[in-house]
Structure formats: structure tokens, C-alpha cells
Design a protein around this motif. Structure first.
Motif, PDB file in Angstrom:
ATOM      1  N   LYS A 330       0.830  -1.206   0.000  1.00  0.00           N
ATOM      2  CA  LYS A 330       0.000   0.000   0.000  1.00  0.00           C
ATOM      3  C   LYS A 330       0.862   1.253   0.000  1.00  0.00           C
ATOM      4  CE  LYS A 330      -3.931  -2.064   2.272  1.00  0.00           C
ATOM      5  NZ  LYS A 330      -4.800  -2.061   3.423  1.00  0.00           N
ATOM      6  N   LYS A 331       1.918   1.243   0.815  1.00  0.00           N
ATOM      7  CA  LYS A 331       2.799   2.410   0.843  1.00  0.00           C
ATOM      8  C   LYS A 331       4.171   2.015   0.345  1.00  0.00           C
ATOM      9  CE  LYS A 331       0.662   4.882   4.604  1.00  0.00           C
ATOM     10  NZ  LYS A 331       0.871   5.614   5.843  1.00  0.00           N
ATOM     11  N   PRO A 332       4.761   2.828  -0.517  1.00  0.00           N
ATOM     12  CA  PRO A 332       6.078   2.473  -1.015  1.00  0.00           C
ATOM     13  C   PRO A 332       7.126   2.573   0.075  1.00  0.00           C
ATOM     14  CG  PRO A 332       5.444   4.642  -1.803  1.00  0.00           C
ATOM     15  CD  PRO A 332       4.285   4.106  -1.039  1.00  0.00           C
ATOM     16  N   THR A 333       8.064   1.640   0.073  1.00  0.00           N
ATOM     17  CA  THR A 333       9.113   1.700   1.086  1.00  0.00           C
ATOM     18  C   THR A 333      10.475   1.877   0.432  1.00  0.00           C
ATOM     19  OG1 THR A 333       9.232  -0.673   1.004  1.00  0.00           O
ATOM     20  CG2 THR A 333       7.912   0.259   2.770  1.00  0.00           C
ATOM     21  N   TYR A 334      10.476   2.023  -0.900  1.00  0.00           N
ATOM     22  CA  TYR A 334      11.779   2.120  -1.538  1.00  0.00           C
ATOM     23  C   TYR A 334      12.444   3.455  -1.233  1.00  0.00           C
ATOM     24  CZ  TYR A 334       8.622   3.910  -5.208  1.00  0.00           C
ATOM     25  OH  TYR A 334       7.647   4.550  -5.914  1.00  0.00           O
ATOM     26  N   GLY A 335      13.756   3.453  -1.277  1.00  0.00           N
ATOM     27  CA  GLY A 335      14.503   4.658  -0.926  1.00  0.00           C
ATOM     28  C   GLY A 335      14.812   5.516  -2.132  1.00  0.00           C
ATOM     29  N   SER A 336      15.715   6.453  -1.947  1.00  0.00           N
ATOM     30  CA  SER A 336      16.082   7.355  -3.035  1.00  0.00           C
ATOM     31  C   SER A 336      16.930   6.612  -4.059  1.00  0.00           C
ATOM     32  CB  SER A 336      16.888   8.514  -2.471  1.00  0.00           C
ATOM     33  OG  SER A 336      18.130   8.007  -2.039  1.00  0.00           O
ATOM     34  N   LYS A 337      17.135   7.231  -5.205  1.00  0.00           N
ATOM     35  CA  LYS A 337      17.973   6.611  -6.229  1.00  0.00           C
ATOM     36  C   LYS A 337      19.366   6.367  -5.669  1.00  0.00           C
ATOM     37  CE  LYS A 337      15.969   7.988 -10.587  1.00  0.00           C
ATOM     38  NZ  LYS A 337      15.716   9.184 -11.326  1.00  0.00           N
ATOM     39  N   ALA A 338      19.867   7.342  -4.894  1.00  0.00           N
ATOM     40  CA  ALA A 338      21.217   7.217  -4.335  1.00  0.00           C
ATOM     41  C   ALA A 338      21.328   5.982  -3.440  1.00  0.00           C
ATOM     42  CB  ALA A 338      21.548   8.476  -3.543  1.00  0.00           C
TER      43      ALA A 338
END
Ligand SMILES: Cc1ncc(COP(=O)(O)O)c(C=O)c1O
Ligand SMILES: N[C@@H](CCOP(=O)(O)O)C(=O)O
Length: 554
Positions: A330-338
């Protein structure tokens, strides 16, 4: 008609003699007829109905010159045998359902630009693609109810209480498909203040006694959860015989497969030098609840040559994230591109889940029909173990139940097995389109070819253009792509005017507004405000059905 069966183990003979039987994606409910699944809507284990076998449209090439209604008859007949609905009756239901459309072709295909084509699905009574299935579903309900109620009177009659959730378009299409019909009450729940003004007016200005609009303090997912909670309540479900008009109802998906075939044949006629019978085509589909694109998946499985189905999401991107990461959350947990994650446009996580975008009908956190695709993926995975078909189906049901339970209790599941994700990626690609990109696409297409896109369609067109660019770079040539145009731009005046306000020639009233919408804002309205609480909604449903019965003298 000759048709075989390609999937899930049923024999060809079975499709000649009986309609498809249906089972639930959660594995606890099976053996239902078409009529039963249409009237029940949602399985009692909370799953969605799917056919036990996907019939192969073996002679699909011979359908290329058929009218929309004849094509619909051939496709729907693969799933519904004359023993359940006699052919003449089915033809009549289909013909009446599409007689109300403003376009002779029902769903015309237009060339937008180069090899990008638009499938205009908004020529029905409420100017959105939902009409294609909901005019049909309304007439199907009526047909089954007349048959069930022969010789019955008053409270002995089978009275269907339809409860549906809408982010704007299903609501008005269902209301237009069911208004004034005998033995049906329709309750449509929409998120208060979160549908466009025209969508709200289209629903609430219908004053027929069997139509009930409920404005819920919450978002679309809350409305969808309330509907599912009502179905899960055995008491109201049996006393009020609940029915579904959302795409959880199998008939919605079935009716929508027709326009994938129709679009393919239109392309054949329009592009004779570059597109031949048997060539593969791509489809780009603005997606929310995953019903529209799932119909494309069924068309593909029935034998239509489809190269890829491109899922186009707005910033409510649960589907896009699944295809990129294998996680359905439901909610994204991925981080930044870096950090090696998939940050896009600076969005890391949504605070409150749903984002309010310029394409509000797709502002959905969880796509209910994705469950159906998950079942087929799990079934395919189970089949590789070499066990019998019963075992494969059982495994698929258990896997889907466990994924859905994690979604409910932990907010998500995954990553799914590599083979499952790869199987999904074989038929699907995904793109996420932000609000600024949506506005740029509306602007660009207006400047380049003079076509005014609605914001949902613009999400699909941007995804189609990206896919074409990628195909050109990777494969040296792009295939024809058909982008589904899911709504008329006049339904979303705010976004369209925002995109085109600086165009000197553009005049919304003159270029876009259909006469049917003029004066809608002045009409009398009827709507009840309700809390985001399924029990409160249950009380309202009971009370308003009782009032209808009293007025009918029951
Ligand atoms: C205009 C419009 N476009 C696209 C969609 C998304 O379709 P689906 O929910 O079938 O994925 C919807 C709502 O369903 C819609 O109303
Ligand atoms: N976008 C839809 C949401 C409901 O989807 P459905 O296809 O499952 O009915 C809407 O406009 O209501």
C-alpha cells in the motif's frame, strides 16, 4: 460455434454443453454458474470469481468484419452457453445495451499520431468506458430478475441490492444502467469531495426512487472496503441479496474484452499496409482498479495477438511498483535513487496513502482486480510442479489467500517468486505518469494534432509514447500501440483547462463541452452523507430499501 479450451484443464466438450463454471481466487468457493456469479458479485470467501477455464477463440480471425454487437455476441457466447441464456435472448440483451451509444461503431478507433492510436471508449450515456460493461450488466441483471421473479409478488420477489464504490465513473455508469429497473436498488458510495464536479452531478441528479447516492467521509479505498465489509456480513448479504457493479463482478471484465478484439480489427482496416491479420499489437491502459487491463489479459489468453499490455498509473502507483520490485504494498518503502531505490519525481513515501491527482478516477491505493491476475500467475507457477490440475488450483487459491492476508494485515506482500514476476512481465509493462507529465501530454497532443485528451487518457498516452520510444531504441522498430481513451475530457474540466489555459484558440465551452452536460449543475440533487463506517452504511441501506418497499406497497 466451435471453441476449445486452452487453460486450466477443462476439456473442449465442457464448453460446448455448459457455460463456464466459476471458482473463487481464494480457493474456498467453486462450481458456480454464470448467473450465480453475476448476481453474487463477490465470492463468500472474499475472493473474486474467475472462469475455471479460459476458452480459446479459435476462429477469431473470421470475426474481423463483424459489427461490435455481433462480435460481443461471439465473445460472450464462449463463456455463456445457450442452455443458460438462449442465443436470441443474449443477442437482444447485447443489442439493447449498445443502442444507447452515440457512435455507430460503439468504440471507434482513431489515429492519434504515427503508430499511436486511441480507442475512444466514451461514447456511452455517461461519457466513460464504464458504460460499455455497465449498460450490459444492467440489462443482464434485469433479465435474470425477470426470470427469477415470474409469478412472484411483493416481498417474495428476488430483490437485488446493488452496493458499489466509485471514484466517479463507475457510479454514474451503474446508475444509468440501473435507474428505474424493477427489483433492483442501487447504492453508490463515493468519496465526498474527491470526484470531479461533473461526475458528482451526473450521479446525484438522478432522482429515480431506486437510486441512492452516499457521500462517504473518506477516500475511494474506504468506499471499496465498506462494500467488501457489507458483502462479508452474512446477515445483510442474505436478507438484502447484495449485488456488485464494480469490476469485482465478472460480467464487467467479460464485456470489456470485446473492445480489445474490436480495436484490433479496426486497426486492420485502418492500417492495411502496415498491419496484417496475426500481427501483434500493444495496448496502453490507464489503470486503477486493474479491471480494464485485465480484460485485455483475457483477450490475450483467448488468442488475440497482443505483444504487451502497458499498465499506466498516476502517482498512486502500487501496480507500477509491483512490476518494478515484485512487492505489492500500500505504501512504497523504496529509498532514493542514491540508496539504490526507485525514487521518482522526489516521491519516496505517501503520508496518507492515496494521493489526490489530476486523474482522480485512478486515485486508488489497492487495485482489486489484481487479485485475479495473481491467481493466474500462482496457478501457472503451481503447474510447473507437475501435479494434477486440482492440486494446481488449490495451491493457487492458497497462495492468493496468503498474499491477500498479508496485504490486509501487514500492508503488503512480496517480493513474489522470481518466476511469478517474470511471468507477469512477459505480458505486462508498466509506467507511472506524474501530474506535471499528464498536463504536458494534454498540452503536447493539443498543439501537435489538435486532440483534447482527458487526464486519465493522457496518462495512458504518455505511457504509450514512452513504450514506443523504448521499443524503437531496443528493437529498432515500434509496433502499433492502441491507447485506451477512458473518459471524455469534459468530465475533467479542471485538469483540461489547467493544461490548455494558455492556448489562444482553445475554448472549453465550444471545443469540449457536450450539450448533455449543459445545465447539469442547476438540476435538483439527492445524496446522503455517511461516515466511513460500514455499519453506519448498512443501517442506511436497510432503511432506504425499506422506504422503497413501502412506497411500492410491499
Ligand atoms: C476515466 C478512468 N480511467 C481509468 C480508470 C481505471 O480503470 P481500472 O479501474 O479498470 O483500472 C478509471 C476507473 O476505473 C476511470 O474512471
Ligand atoms: N475508477 C473507478 C473505480 C471503481 O472501479 P471499478 O472499475 O472496479 O468499478 C470509478 O470511476 O468509479
Amino acid at each position: 460455434m466451435s471453441n476449445g479450451v486452452v487453460a486450466n484443464g477443462a476439456s473442449a466438450d465442457q464448453t460446448h454443453t455448459a457455460s463456464q463454471r466459476y471458482l473463487s481466487t481464494r480457493g474456498e468457493d467453486s462450481g458456480f454458474s454464470f448467473e450465480e456469479v453475476v448476481l453474487k458479485g463477490l465470492a463468500s470467501d472474499g475472493g473474486l470469481y474467475i472462469p475455471e477455464a479460459i476458452p480459446s477463440a479459435e476462429n477469431w480471425e473470421s470475426w474481423k468484419d463483424l459489427s461490435f454487437t455481433d462480435l460481443a455476441f461471439n465473445i460472450i457466447s464462449l463463456f455463456v452457453s445457450p442452455s443458460e441464456i438462449p442465443s436470441e435472448d443474449l443477442k437482444d440483451i447485447i443489442n439493447r445495451s449498445y443502442a444507447t451509444f452515440r457512435a455507430d461503431e460503439v468504440t471507434p478507433l482513431v489515429n492519434l499520431q504515427g503508430d499511436v492510436h486511441l480507442l475512444e471508449l466514451f461514447h456511452g450515456p455517461t461519457f466513460a468506458f464504464k458504460d460499455v460493461a455497465l449498460q450490459f450488466l444492467g440489462n443482464l441483471f434485469e433479465y435474470f430478475l425477470v426470470r427469477r421473479n415470474e409469478g412472484k409478488t411483493g416481498r417474495d420477489r428476488y430483490h437485488l441490492t446493488v452496493v458499489g464504490a466509485t471514484s466517479g465513473d463507475t457510479g454514474s455508469a451503474a446508475i444509468y444502467g440501473l435507474r428505474g429497473k424493477k427489483d433492483v436498488s442501487v447504492f453508490m458510495l463515493h468519496p465526498k469531495g474527491r470526484v470531479s464536479p461533473v461526475q458528482e452531478q451526473q450521479m446525484t441528479t438522478v432522482l429515480d426512487a431506486n437510486v441512492h447516492n452516499l457521500a462517504v467521509t473518506g477516500n475511494f479505498d474506504n468506499c471499496q472496503d465498506i462494500v467488501k465489509a457489507l458483502f462479508a456480513d452474512p446477515e445483510i448479504n442474505s436478507t438484502h441479496k447484495l449485488g456488485a457493479v464494480n469490476s469485482i463482478n465478472w460480467a464487467r471484465i467479460l464485456a470489456q474484452t470485446v473492445y480489445y478484439f474490436h480495436a484490433y480489427f479496426s486497426l486492420l482496416r485502418q492500417q492495411p499496409s502496415t498491419f496484417k491479420l496475426g500481427d501483434k499489437v500493444r495496448f496502453a491502459v490507464p489503470s486503477g482498479n486493474f479491471g480494464d487491463i485485465l480484460a485485455g489479459y483475457f483477450a490475450l489468453r483467448m488468442g488475440l495477438p497482443v505483444d504487451k499490455l502497458v499498465i499506466a498509473t498516476n502517482e498512486n502507483d502500487i501496480l507500477d511498483r509491483f512490476f518494478k520490485t515484485g512487492r505489492y504494498e500500500k505504501k512504497p518503502t523504496y529509498g532514493s535513487k542514491a540508496e539504490g531505490g526507485l525514487e521518482q519525481d522526489g516521491v519516496k513515501a505517501h503520508e496518507d496513502g492515496v494521493k489526490e491527482t489530476l486523474s482522480p478516477a485512478m486515485d486508488i491505493l489497492v487495485s482489486s482486480n489484481f487479485e485475479r491476475l495473481l491467481w493466474f500467475l500462482a496457478y501457472q507457477f503451481a503447474s510447473s510442479a507437475g501435479m494434477d490440475d486440482e492440486w494446481n488450483k488449490k495451491q493457487a487459491g492458497q497462495e492468493v489467500s496468503s498474499w491477500l492476508s498479508d496485504l490486509k494485515n501487514k500492508g503488503g506482500f512480496g517480493p513474489v517468486y522470481k518466476d511469478v514476476l517474470e511471468a507477469a512481465r512477459k505480458n505486462f509493462e508498466s509506467e507511472r505518469v506524474s501530474d506535471p507529465e499528464t498536463l504536458d501530454t494534454i498540452k503536447a497532443l493539443y498543439k501537435e494534432v489538435g486532440y483534447v485528451l482527458d487526464p486519465h487518457t493522457a496518462v495512458g498516452v504518455e505511457a504509450a509514447r514512452r513504450t514506443q520510444k523504448r521499443a524503437l531504441a531496443e528493437e529498432g522498430a515500434a509496433k502499433h500501440i492502441i491507447s485506451l481513451s477512458t473518459a471524455h475530457p469534459a468530465k475533467f474540466a479542471g485538469a483540461v483547462e489547467l493544461a490548455l489555459k494558455e492556448e489562444p484558440e482553445f475554448n472549453f465551452q465550444e471545443n469540449v463541452l457536450p450539450p448533455e452536460f449543459v445545465g447539469l449543475d442547476k438540476k435538483e440533487k439527492r445524496v446522503s452523507d455517511v461516515a466511513n463506517d460500514w455499519k453506519a452504511v448498512r443501517d442506511v441501506v436497510r432503511q432506504q430499501v425499506e422506504e422503497e418497499f413501502k412506497a411500492l406497497g410491499y
